[in-house]
Design a protein around this motif. Structure first.
Motif, PDB file in Angstrom:
ATOM      1  N   PRO A  81     -17.226  43.799 -25.502  1.00 54.07           N
ATOM      2  CA  PRO A  81     -18.380  43.913 -26.416  1.00 54.07           C
ATOM      3  C   PRO A  81     -19.704  43.738 -25.699  1.00 54.07           C
ATOM      4  O   PRO A  81     -20.685  44.426 -26.014  1.00 54.07           O
ATOM      5  N   ILE A  82     -19.704  42.864 -24.706  1.00 57.46           N
ATOM      6  CA  ILE A  82     -20.972  42.650 -24.003  1.00 57.46           C
ATOM      7  C   ILE A  82     -21.344  43.860 -23.167  1.00 57.46           C
ATOM      8  O   ILE A  82     -22.506  44.292 -23.138  1.00 57.46           O
ATOM      9  N   PHE A  83     -20.338  44.465 -22.514  1.00 62.10           N
ATOM     10  CA  PHE A  83     -20.627  45.709 -21.783  1.00 62.10           C
ATOM     11  C   PHE A  83     -21.191  46.752 -22.739  1.00 62.10           C
ATOM     12  O   PHE A  83     -22.134  47.480 -22.411  1.00 62.10           O
ATOM     13  N   MET A  84     -20.572  46.834 -23.931  1.00 67.16           N
ATOM     14  CA  MET A  84     -21.041  47.832 -24.902  1.00 67.16           C
ATOM     15  C   MET A  84     -22.497  47.579 -25.278  1.00 67.16           C
ATOM     16  O   MET A  84     -23.292  48.513 -25.419  1.00 67.16           O
ATOM     17  N   LEU A  85     -22.835  46.285 -25.461  1.00 73.29           N
ATOM     18  CA  LEU A  85     -24.224  45.956 -25.809  1.00 73.29           C
ATOM     19  C   LEU A  85     -25.168  46.397 -24.703  1.00 73.29           C
ATOM     20  O   LEU A  85     -26.220  46.994 -24.966  1.00 73.29           O
ATOM     21  N   ILE A  86     -24.763  46.122 -23.464  1.00 71.09           N
ATOM     22  CA  ILE A  86     -25.619  46.504 -22.336  1.00 71.09           C
ATOM     23  C   ILE A  86     -25.781  48.023 -22.297  1.00 71.09           C
ATOM     24  O   ILE A  86     -26.891  48.549 -22.164  1.00 71.09           O
ATOM     25  N   ILE A  87     -24.641  48.719 -22.467  1.00 69.23           N
ATOM     26  CA  ILE A  87     -24.708  50.188 -22.412  1.00 69.23           C
ATOM     27  C   ILE A  87     -25.611  50.712 -23.518  1.00 69.23           C
ATOM     28  O   ILE A  87     -26.492  51.547 -23.287  1.00 69.23           O
ATOM     29  N   SER A  88     -25.399  50.199 -24.739  1.00 73.44           N
ATOM     30  CA  SER A  88     -26.195  50.763 -25.841  1.00 73.44           C
ATOM     31  C   SER A  88     -27.670  50.436 -25.671  1.00 73.44           C
ATOM     32  O   SER A  88     -28.540  51.218 -26.056  1.00 73.44           O
ATOM     33  N   GLY A  89     -27.961  49.267 -25.047  1.00 74.60           N
ATOM     34  CA  GLY A  89     -29.361  48.979 -24.761  1.00 74.60           C
ATOM     35  C   GLY A  89     -29.977  50.030 -23.868  1.00 74.60           C
ATOM     36  O   GLY A  89     -31.041  50.590 -24.166  1.00 74.60           O
ATOM     37  N   ILE A 116     -23.826  58.945 -25.324  1.00 76.42           N
ATOM     38  CA  ILE A 116     -23.525  58.399 -23.991  1.00 76.42           C
ATOM     39  C   ILE A 116     -22.926  56.996 -24.127  1.00 76.42           C
ATOM     40  O   ILE A 116     -22.138  56.567 -23.292  1.00 76.42           O
ATOM     41  N   VAL A 117     -23.280  56.294 -25.210  1.00 78.35           N
ATOM     42  CA  VAL A 117     -22.716  54.967 -25.464  1.00 78.35           C
ATOM     43  C   VAL A 117     -21.203  54.997 -25.365  1.00 78.35           C
ATOM     44  O   VAL A 117     -20.578  54.083 -24.830  1.00 78.35           O
ATOM     45  N   ALA A 118     -20.612  56.073 -25.861  1.00 78.59           N
ATOM     46  CA  ALA A 118     -19.151  56.113 -25.964  1.00 78.59           C
ATOM     47  C   ALA A 118     -18.487  56.736 -24.751  1.00 78.59           C
ATOM     48  O   ALA A 118     -17.286  56.968 -24.769  1.00 78.59           O
ATOM     49  N   PHE A 119     -19.249  57.010 -23.680  1.00 78.97           N
ATOM     50  CA  PHE A 119     -18.636  57.646 -22.518  1.00 78.97           C
ATOM     51  C   PHE A 119     -17.649  56.708 -21.854  1.00 78.97           C
ATOM     52  O   PHE A 119     -17.991  55.579 -21.499  1.00 78.97           O
ATOM     53  N   ALA A 120     -16.448  57.209 -21.668  1.00 78.53           N
ATOM     54  CA  ALA A 120     -15.434  56.397 -21.003  1.00 78.53           C
ATOM     55  C   ALA A 120     -15.865  56.062 -19.587  1.00 78.53           C
ATOM     56  O   ALA A 120     -15.629  54.966 -19.092  1.00 78.53           O
ATOM     57  N   SER A 121     -16.526  57.023 -18.931  1.00 79.49           N
ATOM     58  CA  SER A 121     -16.807  56.817 -17.512  1.00 79.49           C
ATOM     59  C   SER A 121     -17.731  55.623 -17.288  1.00 79.49           C
ATOM     60  O   SER A 121     -17.559  54.864 -16.338  1.00 79.49           O
ATOM     61  N   ILE A 122     -18.708  55.442 -18.166  1.00 80.85           N
ATOM     62  CA  ILE A 122     -19.677  54.363 -17.950  1.00 80.85           C
ATOM     63  C   ILE A 122     -19.027  52.995 -18.159  1.00 80.85           C
ATOM     64  O   ILE A 122     -19.165  52.088 -17.331  1.00 80.85           O
ATOM     65  N   LEU A 123     -18.276  52.888 -19.243  1.00 82.03           N
ATOM     66  CA  LEU A 123     -17.596  51.616 -19.502  1.00 82.03           C
ATOM     67  C   LEU A 123     -16.584  51.327 -18.398  1.00 82.03           C
ATOM     68  O   LEU A 123     -16.444  50.187 -17.937  1.00 82.03           O
TER      69      LEU A 123
END
Lengths: 214, 332
Positions: A81-89, A116-123
């Motif tokens: 969840p924290i990675f997701m928060l960072i990505i969405s920021g 881009i928030v949901a990109f598998a590659s970034i996460l």
């Protein structure tokens, strides 16, 4: 962190290798075959493909830096969840910047920028690389992966716009009847598939052989 | 002892071999397409001959060129590339520019067939993918139909019966062809606008029945395909009222006949198990009629067969004969 950190036999990571790794041997589109949705959806013109690549390059790099910087403070149990928060920021930053400075392109691809928030590659890079490495290597890893994505999208959209509209970056180049299918979704699949086969063929034929000679 | 040794031949299985071969099957199917080819040239003139031969020659050329390029054994004499080219040409309108059959053959042979591993490994019917590519790429050219005017020079463009049926209804169709009997005769002999090889129902039936008689295709796919289409056309084909549609018009127009006998029965891209073949045919018929009655295109045979091609391996697996005595889900 309470978990014991497993010490791997640490080789010295070379930044040049990290960048080449992202572009060639772990290319998001052509090698890992993830994040294919934008590779088909926004690549029907060179400008859109290129801007999308730039946006992903920016987000990937910034996310990697942020995750690497805060990796000691993120509890492993709630890391995703924290990675997701960072990505969405960072995606929000990109989104607002594009809305302000590239209005025309944003109208066409605003939705995909937010996706881009949901990109598998970034996460995946945040989880596999940035959360285990220092800031500098993480940054170069992000740049490498982002450049790989940018390269893939640029090549795909170059061929799709050239064949499908006979133009490049909006400028008419050839005046013959274009292959309309190339700017339709079906042509996106065709272009991705054929380019993927082509780059893997190049890889198998030249790069692997070159490395085995060392 | 010596005498017995002469009689006993020790060899590995298989012990009973058939005389059949890929090339013999392919050339027989080509032969079965001969009546339709003749009718195509009779109705659409010398241009039909050009389009058909161009598409056949380019298909054979691309097969040869790709196999040379990748250093594989050259298999152009087995007739499969010839058949793909012929079927592709049969599915084009007569007035297409000459680069269309060539590009279509390239997509069919190189992209659809050889990039997936060659004959026997392609997921989709090559000729149909070639046509789908052309239809999506040049929609206007691919839907400009010429009247069947034989060898006269100036042919007028016109609409196919299915287009008229979809746009203006059955009343207009009857108005154009006189009465219903006349309409049936035109559709049956093939004197109507349409793709080169699809128009003549009688010619395709002759070829199809020949293949059935020789045992190269079985009744399962064509019958379930045509039967499903007929039932759906009868029930839902009418204007607003159920059970008032005319199944015969639907069966004899568009690519239904050539699709059911020559496209859907392609060995590589259709299921092998009989029960699976029936499901495959029903799926083709259902999707065809769904596109014809509710979809955006007037004709749906091509897309229906291509969609069902994806399911062929799954259907085969689902209907595979179980080992006698084994329980469901139990491994052998």
């Amino acid at each position: 962190m309470s978990e014991e950190v497993i010490k791997l036999p640490q080789e010295k990571i070379r930044y040049r290798d990290l960048i080449i790794n992202g572009i060639v041997s772990e290319n998001t589109i052509f090698k890992l075959a993830i994040s294919l949705c934008p590779a088909i959806a926004v690549t029907n013109s060179l400008r859109n493909g290129f801007l999308m690549g730039i946006a992903v390059l920016f987000v990937q790099t910034m996310v990697n830096i942020t995750v690497a910087a805060f990796r000691r403070f993120i509890h492993p149990r709630i890391r995703l969840p924290i990675f997701m928060l960072i990505i969405s920021g960072w995606v929000s930053v990109t989104d607002m910047t594009m809305a302000a400075f590239a209005r025309e392109a944003y109208k066409q691809m605003g939705l995909y920028i937010q996706l881009i928030v949901a990109f598998a590659s970034i996460l995946a890079r945040a989880e596999m690389f940035a959360s285990k490495n220092k800031i500098a290597p993480s940054m170069f890893d992000g740049i490498g992966m982002g450049l790989g994505f940018l390269f893939a999208l640029t090549v795909i959209s170059f061929f799709r716009e050239l064949l499908g509209r006979g133009s490049l970056w909006g400028l008419q180049i050839v005046n013959t009847k274009p292959l309309l299918i190339m700017i339709l979704p079906a042509g996106g699949f065709l272009a991705v598939g054929i380019l993927m086969a082509f780059f893997n063929w190049i890889d198998a034929r030249y790069l692997k052989r070159a490395s085995s000679h060392h | 002892m010596e005498a017995i040794k002469e009689k006993l031949i020790v060899s590995v299985s298989p012990h009973v071999r058939t005389e059949e071969s890929v090339s013999r099957i392919m050339w027989t199917v080509n032969l079965a397409l001969l009546p339709a080819t003749v009718m195509a040239i009779y109705f659409f003139g010398i241009r039909a001959l050009y389009v058909l031969s161009l598409s056949v020659m380019s298909a054979v050329f691309f097969e040869w060129a790709f196999e040379k390029f990748t250093k594989r054994p050259v298999t152009i004499s087995d007739g499969s590339a010839f058949l793909t080219g012929l079927l592709l040409g049969m599915n084009l309108p007569s007035g297409v520019p000459f680069y269309l059959p060539v590009i279509g053959s390239f997509v069919a042979i190189v992209i659809t067939k050889h990039l997936f591993g060659g004959l026997g490994y392609n997921i989709f019917n090559p000729a149909l993918i070639g046509r789908a590519f052309l239809l999506l790429t040049w929609p206007r050219i691919m839907t400009t139909w010429l009247e069947p005017s034989g060898f006269t020079v100036d042919a007028k463009t016109t609409a196919t019966p299915l287009m008229i049926l979809k746009e203006e209804g059955i009343g207009r169709l009857l108005e154009l062809f006189g009465d219903k009997a006349n309409l049936y005769i035109h559709l049956f002999t093939g004197q109507r606008a349409g793709s080169l090889g699809e128009t003549s129902v009688i010619a395709i039936l002759i070829g199809g029945l020949f293949l059935l008689w020789r045992g190269y295709i079985t009744w399962h796919i064509p019958l379930s395909f045509l039967g499903t289409s007929a039932v759906i056309a009868w029930v839902f084909g009418g204007k607003g009222v159920l059970f008032t549609g005319d199944p015969l018009i639907h069966l004899m127009s568009g690519g239904m006949m050539i699709g059911a006998f020559f496209m859907a029965t392609d060995y590589v891209t259709s299921p092998m198990v009989r029960k699976a073949q029936i499901i495959f045919g029903i799926g083709c018929g259902f999707l065809t009629m769904l596109i014809r009655l509710k979809g955006g295109y007037p004709e749906g045979v091509m897309f229906a067969i291509l969609i069902m091609n994806c399911f062929a391996p799954l259907l085969d697996r689902a209907f595979k004969t179980r080992v006698f005595g084994a329980r469901k889900g139990q491994k052998k």
